[in-house]
Every structure is written in C-alpha cells, then in structure tokens.
Design an enzyme around this catalytic site. Structure first.
Site, PDB file in Angstrom:
ATOM      1  CG  ASN A   1      -1.883  -1.174   1.211  1.00 56.89           C
ATOM      2  OD1 ASN A   1      -2.126  -1.761   0.158  1.00 56.89           O
ATOM      3  ND2 ASN A   1      -2.385  -1.549   2.364  1.00 56.89           N
ATOM      4  CB  VAL A   2       1.107   4.069  -2.115  1.00 54.93           C
ATOM      5  CG1 VAL A   2       1.927   3.119  -2.990  1.00 54.93           C
ATOM      6  CG2 VAL A   2      -0.289   4.246  -2.682  1.00 54.93           C
TER       7      VAL A   2
ATOM      8  CG  HIS B   1       4.181  -1.887  -4.570  1.00 50.74           C
ATOM      9  ND1 HIS B   1       2.990  -2.591  -4.659  1.00 50.74           N
ATOM     10  CD2 HIS B   1       5.154  -2.756  -4.939  1.00 50.74           C
ATOM     11  CE1 HIS B   1       3.251  -3.822  -5.071  1.00 50.74           C
ATOM     12  NE2 HIS B   1       4.558  -3.948  -5.235  1.00 50.74           N
TER      13      HIS B   1
ATOM     14  CB  CYS C   1      14.133  14.582  -9.000  1.00 50.24           C
ATOM     15  SG  CYS C   1      14.724  15.332 -10.532  1.00 50.24           S
TER      16      CYS C   1
ATOM     17  CB  CYS D   1      18.690  18.710 -10.385  1.00 49.09           C
ATOM     18  SG  CYS D   1      17.190  18.025 -11.144  1.00 49.09           S
TER      19      CYS D   1
ATOM     20  CB  SER E   1      -5.908 -10.090  -5.184  1.00 50.66           C
ATOM     21  OG  SER E   1      -4.893  -9.353  -5.866  1.00 50.66           O
TER      22      SER E   1
ATOM     23  CD  GLU F   1     -13.713 -12.361  -2.277  1.00 48.55           C
ATOM     24  OE1 GLU F   1     -14.899 -12.415  -1.957  1.00 48.55           O
ATOM     25  OE2 GLU F   1     -13.262 -11.608  -3.163  1.00 48.55           O
TER      26      GLU F   1
ATOM     27  CB  ALA G   1      -8.975  -6.364   7.378  1.00 50.78           C
TER      28      ALA G   1
HETATM   29  C1  BV8 Z   1       8.838  -6.018 -11.071  1.00 51.12           C
HETATM   30  C2  BV8 Z   1       1.628   1.199  -7.634  1.00 51.12           C
HETATM   31  C3  BV8 Z   1      11.079  -6.663 -11.706  1.00 51.12           C
HETATM   32  C4  BV8 Z   1       1.257   1.980  -6.465  1.00 51.12           C
HETATM   33  C5  BV8 Z   1       1.553  -1.155  -7.988  1.00 51.12           C
HETATM   34  C6  BV8 Z   1       6.752 -12.360 -12.083  1.00 51.12           C
HETATM   35  C7  BV8 Z   1       7.853 -11.920 -11.335  1.00 51.12           C
HETATM   36  C8  BV8 Z   1       8.154 -10.565 -11.260  1.00 51.12           C
HETATM   37  C9  BV8 Z   1       7.361  -9.625 -11.925  1.00 51.12           C
HETATM   38  C10 BV8 Z   1       6.271 -10.049 -12.661  1.00 51.12           C
HETATM   39  C11 BV8 Z   1       5.968 -11.411 -12.736  1.00 51.12           C
HETATM   40  N1  BV8 Z   1       4.853 -11.532 -13.519  1.00 51.12           N
HETATM   41  C12 BV8 Z   1       4.443 -10.301 -13.908  1.00 51.12           C
HETATM   42  C13 BV8 Z   1       5.302  -9.376 -13.441  1.00 51.12           C
HETATM   43  C14 BV8 Z   1       5.210  -7.935 -13.683  1.00 51.12           C
HETATM   44  C15 BV8 Z   1       4.351  -7.188 -12.680  1.00 51.12           C
HETATM   45  C16 BV8 Z   1       3.140  -7.959 -12.210  1.00 51.12           C
HETATM   46  O1  BV8 Z   1       3.163  -8.582 -11.162  1.00 51.12           O
HETATM   47  N2  BV8 Z   1       2.063  -7.868 -12.976  1.00 51.12           N
HETATM   48  C17 BV8 Z   1       0.834  -8.530 -12.558  1.00 51.12           C
HETATM   49  C18 BV8 Z   1      -0.363  -7.641 -12.917  1.00 51.12           C
HETATM   50  C19 BV8 Z   1       0.787  -9.891 -13.221  1.00 51.12           C
HETATM   51  N3  BV8 Z   1       5.145  -6.797 -11.525  1.00 51.12           N
HETATM   52  C20 BV8 Z   1       5.875  -5.663 -11.590  1.00 51.12           C
HETATM   53  O2  BV8 Z   1       5.946  -4.954 -12.578  1.00 51.12           O
HETATM   54  C21 BV8 Z   1       6.649  -5.264 -10.330  1.00 51.12           C
HETATM   55  N4  BV8 Z   1       8.027  -5.027 -10.658  1.00 51.12           N
HETATM   56  O3  BV8 Z   1       8.412  -7.103 -11.325  1.00 51.12           O
HETATM   57  O4  BV8 Z   1      10.207  -5.662 -11.192  1.00 51.12           O
HETATM   58  C22 BV8 Z   1      11.349  -7.728 -10.723  1.00 51.12           C
HETATM   59  C23 BV8 Z   1      11.377  -9.059 -11.153  1.00 51.12           C
HETATM   60  C24 BV8 Z   1      11.628 -10.069 -10.233  1.00 51.12           C
HETATM   61  C25 BV8 Z   1      11.849  -9.756  -8.895  1.00 51.12           C
HETATM   62  C26 BV8 Z   1      11.810  -8.436  -8.472  1.00 51.12           C
HETATM   63  C27 BV8 Z   1      11.548  -7.417  -9.382  1.00 51.12           C
HETATM   64  C28 BV8 Z   1       6.131  -3.963  -9.759  1.00 51.12           C
HETATM   65  C29 BV8 Z   1       4.780  -4.168  -9.128  1.00 51.12           C
HETATM   66  C30 BV8 Z   1       4.336  -2.864  -8.436  1.00 51.12           C
HETATM   67  C31 BV8 Z   1       3.336  -2.188  -9.287  1.00 51.12           C
HETATM   68  N5  BV8 Z   1       2.724  -1.076  -8.558  1.00 51.12           N
HETATM   69  N6  BV8 Z   1       0.956  -0.073  -7.537  1.00 51.12           N
HETATM   70  C32 BV8 Z   1      -0.196   2.294  -6.527  1.00 51.12           C
HETATM   71  O5  BV8 Z   1      -0.607   2.964  -7.487  1.00 51.12           O
HETATM   72  O6  BV8 Z   1      -0.881   1.870  -5.590  1.00 51.12           O
HETATM   73  S1  BV8 Z   1       0.773  -2.659  -7.820  1.00 51.12           S
HETATM   74  C33 BV8 Z   1      -0.786  -2.500  -7.148  1.00 51.12           C
HETATM   75  O7  BV8 Z   1      -1.205  -3.848  -6.897  1.00 51.12           O
HETATM   76  C34 BV8 Z   1      -0.844  -1.829  -5.797  1.00 51.12           C
HETATM   77  O8  BV8 Z   1       0.434  -1.531  -5.259  1.00 51.12           O
HETATM   78  C35 BV8 Z   1      -1.500  -2.904  -4.935  1.00 51.12           C
HETATM   79  O9  BV8 Z   1      -1.162  -2.755  -3.625  1.00 51.12           O
HETATM   80  C36 BV8 Z   1      -0.913  -4.101  -5.545  1.00 51.12           C
HETATM   81  C37 BV8 Z   1      -1.450  -5.449  -5.174  1.00 51.12           C
HETATM   82  O10 BV8 Z   1      -2.846  -5.388  -5.177  1.00 51.12           O
HETATM   83  P1  BV8 Z   1      -3.579  -5.765  -3.806  1.00 51.12           P
HETATM   84  O11 BV8 Z   1      -3.019  -4.901  -2.725  1.00 51.12           O
HETATM   85  O12 BV8 Z   1      -3.511  -7.231  -3.611  1.00 51.12           O
HETATM   86  O13 BV8 Z   1      -5.055  -5.261  -4.068  1.00 51.12           O
HETATM   87  P2  BV8 Z   1      -6.212  -6.056  -4.839  1.00 51.12           P
HETATM   88  O14 BV8 Z   1      -7.315  -5.101  -5.105  1.00 51.12           O
HETATM   89  O15 BV8 Z   1      -5.603  -6.822  -5.968  1.00 51.12           O
HETATM   90  O16 BV8 Z   1      -6.715  -7.138  -3.757  1.00 51.12           O
HETATM   91  C38 BV8 Z   1      -7.371  -6.674  -2.585  1.00 51.12           C
HETATM   92  C39 BV8 Z   1      -7.687  -7.891  -1.738  1.00 51.12           C
HETATM   93  O17 BV8 Z   1      -8.267  -7.442  -0.529  1.00 51.12           O
HETATM   94  C40 BV8 Z   1      -8.689  -8.834  -2.405  1.00 51.12           C
HETATM   95  O18 BV8 Z   1      -8.208 -10.170  -2.296  1.00 51.12           O
HETATM   96  C41 BV8 Z   1      -9.960  -8.658  -1.581  1.00 51.12           C
HETATM   97  O19 BV8 Z   1     -10.670  -9.877  -1.420  1.00 51.12           O
HETATM   98  C42 BV8 Z   1      -9.411  -8.222  -0.248  1.00 51.12           C
HETATM   99  N7  BV8 Z   1     -10.314  -7.373   0.531  1.00 51.12           N
HETATM  100  C43 BV8 Z   1     -11.175  -6.423   0.059  1.00 51.12           C
HETATM  101  N8  BV8 Z   1     -11.821  -5.862   1.123  1.00 51.12           N
HETATM  102  C44 BV8 Z   1     -11.327  -6.433   2.242  1.00 51.12           C
HETATM  103  C45 BV8 Z   1     -10.373  -7.396   1.881  1.00 51.12           C
HETATM  104  N9  BV8 Z   1      -9.716  -8.152   2.780  1.00 51.12           N
HETATM  105  C46 BV8 Z   1     -10.014  -7.959   4.087  1.00 51.12           C
HETATM  106  N10 BV8 Z   1     -10.933  -7.047   4.525  1.00 51.12           N
HETATM  107  C47 BV8 Z   1     -11.592  -6.275   3.639  1.00 51.12           C
HETATM  108  N11 BV8 Z   1     -12.510  -5.384   4.088  1.00 51.12           N
END
Ligand code: BV8
Length: 233
Positions: free
Chosen positions: A92-93, A109, A117, A139, A177, A203, A219
């Site tokens: 989370n940010v 993240h 910059c 800069c 997720s 879930e 949560a």
């Molecule tokens: C990278 C920016 C190289 C900030 C975000 C395999 C290996 C490595 C990389 C990849 C790979 N396959 C694909 C990749 C590339 C990519 C990736 O993962 N793509 C996905 C879409 C397939 N990853 C990257 O590009 C990352 N960098 O890989 O660098 C590298 C390689 C190897 C090793 C190291 C580095 C960079 C990823 C960061 C991207 N930036 N956000 C912002 O704007 O917020 S990601 C974005 O998704 C947010 O940061 C967010 O936090 C994050 C994850 O999402 P979740 O937090 O899980 O949120 P979501 O909505 O999905 O789920 C919410 C959950 O809460 C649900 O399950 C729901 O049921 C639950 N919920 C809802 N309400 C409640 C609840 N639970 C409890 N109580 C409730 N009330």
C-alpha cells in the site's frame, strides 16, 4: 512446536478498504475503472504526466482524509507487545500503518507522501498536489514524479525483504489478492525457509492454496481476533 518468533506480514489494499480507500481488483476496484498502463507505468507517465499526477493527487487526498482502522491498530499492538520482531511489508502507498503506530514498516511500492526527481533521483516530502511543471528542489529539472513503484519498475527493499522472509517463523498475508509479483511469491519464499503461513482476507485469494492456514472475513474483525490469539499464545 515453539511459539513462532519472527513475524513478517505482507499487507495489500484490502487492509485499507474499511478505511474507505479503494482496492484494485475487487468489483468496482481502481483497475476496473482506470487503465493501469496509463497511470501506473513509466510509459504512461512519459506519455501524459498530467494524467498521472492527477491520478495520484486524488489518491493522496483520499489517503490524507482516511483514518487507520481496527486492523491497522491491531498490527501496531502486535508490534508493541510481541517479544520478537514484527515486520510489515506493505504494497500500500497510504500511511495508515504508521498513523496507527506501527514503526517497522517497509513500503515496497513506494508512498503517496514521497516525491522523486526522475532526472537526479532526489527525494523529498510530496506536496499535497504535484504538477509536471514542478521543479526538483535539488536540480531544478521539471521531472518530478510520485515516489511510487509502477509496473515494470523494481520494488523497494527487495534484498532486505527476501532476507527477512528467509528468517521468518510466521508469514501472514493480509488483504491482498496475490496477483502482483514479486509480492505474490513471498508466501513461497517464506514457506521454503520453513515459516508457517496464514492468509487473512475477505475471501479466498488466487494464492490461497499456498498457505497453511486461512482466516476469511473483513480485516477489521479477523485481524484483531488473530492478533489476540497470537498474544494469548
Ligand atoms: C517487477 C503502484 C522486476 C502503487 C503497484 C513475475 C515476477 C516478477 C514480476 C512479474 C511477474 N509476472 C508479472 C510481473 C510484472 C508485474 C506484475 O506482477 N504484474 C501482474 C499484474 C501480473 N510486476 C511488476 O511490474 C513489479 N516489478 O516485477 O520488477 C522484478 C522481477 C523479479 C523480482 C523483483 C523485481 C512492480 C509491481 C508494483 C506495481 N505497482 N501499484 C499504486 O498505485 O498503488 S501494484 C498495485 O497492486 C498496488 O500496489 C497494490 O497494492 C498491488 C497489489 O494489489 P492488492 O493490494 O492485492 O489489491 P487487490 O485489489 O488486488 O486485492 C485486494 C484484496 O483485498 C482482495 O483479495 C480482496 O478480497 C481483499 N479485501 C477487500 N476488502 C477487504 C479485503 N480483505 C479484508 N478485509 C476487507 N474489508
């Protein structure tokens, strides 16, 4: 089995959902309304920096108005009362963990409260509203961006995080997720090192099968219950 000592907790958008901050992939989630390639990639920023700043200015305003919820406070209590290390690695940010009192927090993240910059790498506290024309305080280049890790960029603190996962006795994922890597693989990294693993989520997530234990529900209910059970031993 001795009580688990070192705890690593990965949190995602779900822990902040009940504070009013949106999740990404739920029904009506952020990524279902906004094309993430436009606002959460370096290419999107290069194409249209104003759109990206507007997107993060809106999220920064929401985050500043939000309050930590019972789940954030329960994790701060765990850190304060647990006899060994509790590390929160958050995707989370927002700064709700810190505002609830947690100190040992890593933002893999980035953070909405940070500015970066793109020209010289200087970092400073982000103003409430950022614009593409803002000059870097160090800069002077008009290349300021939110200090956020976008898709395709390398998350912060990875070596330290992997090191902590290798030492963990207990790994918990809360409100995520399990779709974004490398965070989604942390449960396997921890399990390989012998940690017990638990998923706390509204879930079953896509990664549920990777966890030893599960607690499902909002949560603000399941995290305080889990912390109480841990502290009662
Ligand atoms: C990278 C920016 C190289 C900030 C975000 C395999 C290996 C490595 C990389 C990849 C790979 N396959 C694909 C990749 C590339 C990519 C990736 O993962 N793509 C996905 C879409 C397939 N990853 C990257 O590009 C990352 N960098 O890989 O660098 C590298 C390689 C190897 C090793 C190291 C580095 C960079 C990823 C960061 C991207 N930036 N956000 C912002 O704007 O917020 S990601 C974005 O998704 C947010 O940061 C967010 O936090 C994050 C994850 O999402 P979740 O937090 O899980 O949120 P979501 O909505 O999905 O789920 C919410 C959950 O809460 C649900 O399950 C729901 O049921 C639950 N919920 C809802 N309400 C409640 C609840 N639970 C409890 N109580 C409730 N009330």
């Amino acid at each position: 089995m001795p009580a688990p000592r070192r705890i690593v907790i990965l949190t995602g958008a779900g822990i902040s959902a009940e504070s009013g901050l949106g999740t990404f992939r739920d029904k009506g989630g952020l990524w279902t309304r906004v094309d993430l390639s436009e606002v959460a990639t370096p290419e999107g920023f290069a194409r249209n920096p104003q759109l990206v700043h507007d997107f993060y200015n809106a999220r920064r305003a929401n985050a500043l108005e939000a309050q930590p919820n019972a789940a954030h406070h329960a994790l701060a209590r765990l850190e304060a009362e647990w006899p060994d290390e509790v590390l929160i690695v958050t995707q989370n940010v927002d700064d709700l963990h810190e505002r609830a009192g947690s100190r040992n927090v890593m933002h893999m993240h980035g953070t909405l409260t940070g500015a970066l910059c793109a020209a010289c790498g200087h970092r400073w506290p982000a103003p409430r509203v950022m614009n593409p024309s803002d000059a870097c305080p160090a800069c002077g280049a008009p290349q300021t961006r939110p200090d956020i890790v976008w898709f395709g960029e390398y998350p912060y603190g990875m070596d330290q995080i992997w090191d902590k996962l290798r030492q963990a006795d207990l790994f918990a994922a809360i409100g995520t997720s399990g779709t974004v890597f490398p965070a989604a693989a942390f449960v396997q990294d921890a399990a390989r090192a012998g940690a017990r693993t638990i998923e706390l989520n509204l879930e079953r997530s896509d990664a549920a099968a990777d966890f030893d234990e599960h607690r499902h529900g909002p949560a603000t209910r399941i995290v305080p219950e889990w912390v109480e059970d841990l502290l009662r031993g």
